[in-house]
Design a protein around this motif. Sequence first.
Motif, PDB file in Angstrom:
ATOM      1  N   CYS A  52      -9.818   5.942  -1.462  1.00 10.62           N
ATOM      2  CA  CYS A  52      -9.667   4.636  -0.790  1.00 10.62           C
ATOM      3  C   CYS A  52      -8.378   4.586   0.021  1.00 10.62           C
ATOM      4  O   CYS A  52      -8.376   4.108   1.167  1.00 10.62           O
TER       5      CYS A  52
ATOM      6  N   TYR B 236      -8.013   4.394   4.112  1.00  8.61           N
ATOM      7  CA  TYR B 236      -7.168   3.373   4.733  1.00  8.61           C
ATOM      8  C   TYR B 236      -6.254   4.011   5.778  1.00  8.61           C
ATOM      9  O   TYR B 236      -6.161   3.541   6.917  1.00  8.61           O
ATOM     10  N   TRP B 237      -5.575   5.085   5.393  1.00 17.11           N
ATOM     11  CA  TRP B 237      -4.640   5.740   6.307  1.00 17.11           C
ATOM     12  C   TRP B 237      -5.362   6.454   7.441  1.00 17.11           C
ATOM     13  O   TRP B 237      -4.850   6.512   8.563  1.00 17.11           O
TER      14      TRP B 237
ATOM     15  N   VAL C 277       0.857  -1.188   0.000  1.00 16.01           N
ATOM     16  CA  VAL C 277       0.000   0.000   0.000  1.00 16.01           C
ATOM     17  C   VAL C 277       0.895   1.241   0.000  1.00 16.01           C
ATOM     18  O   VAL C 277       1.792   1.359   0.834  1.00 16.01           O
TER      19      VAL C 277
ATOM     20  N   LYS D 142      -8.110   5.404   8.902  1.00 12.11           N
ATOM     21  CA  LYS D 142      -8.422   4.337   9.860  1.00 12.11           C
ATOM     22  C   LYS D 142      -7.199   3.999  10.699  1.00 12.11           C
ATOM     23  O   LYS D 142      -7.299   3.823  11.920  1.00 12.11           O
ATOM     24  N   ARG D 143      -6.058   3.902  10.058  1.00 12.53           N
ATOM     25  CA  ARG D 143      -4.820   3.586  10.790  1.00 12.53           C
ATOM     26  C   ARG D 143      -4.446   4.711  11.750  1.00 12.53           C
ATOM     27  O   ARG D 143      -4.012   4.456  12.867  1.00 12.53           O
TER      28      ARG D 143
END
Length: 134
Positions: free
Chosen positions: A118, A122-123, A3, A125-126
């Motif tokens: 997207c 993703y980042w 990713v 959420k992290r």
Amino acid sequence: MKVPSLSATLLTNTVTSAIAGLLLMAIPSPIGAFMGGVAPWLLQLVGAGLVLFALGVFLVRRTLPGSGSTTRVAWVFALDMTWIMATPVVMLVYAQQLSLWGHLLLADVALLVMGFACLERYWLKRMRAGAATA
């Protein structure tokens, strides 16, 4: 597949937005004709907005990983999602003016922006998971 980092994602978003914006401002008539007769002033307006967006994303990237980064990245994500959701509306409102190539170009750009969104999600959420454990 690895990713891409948030920094790489934001940099790519910055560069593509800036290039698209500058092209729309510099040569709106040929682009408008290719798209089926879109008014050059409208493309210049969108182009100016994209250049401003690119500047904002660049500044967000420069502040990583600082205090408030999550909020700033969330704003970039929200603006990208707005672009994605607005695309079909624009395609419907301007259906008579847009050529097939105009529709395809708008759809392709929306897919590119969806890729950015997207990765940003993703980042985000992290980042939020990391903040919750800290």
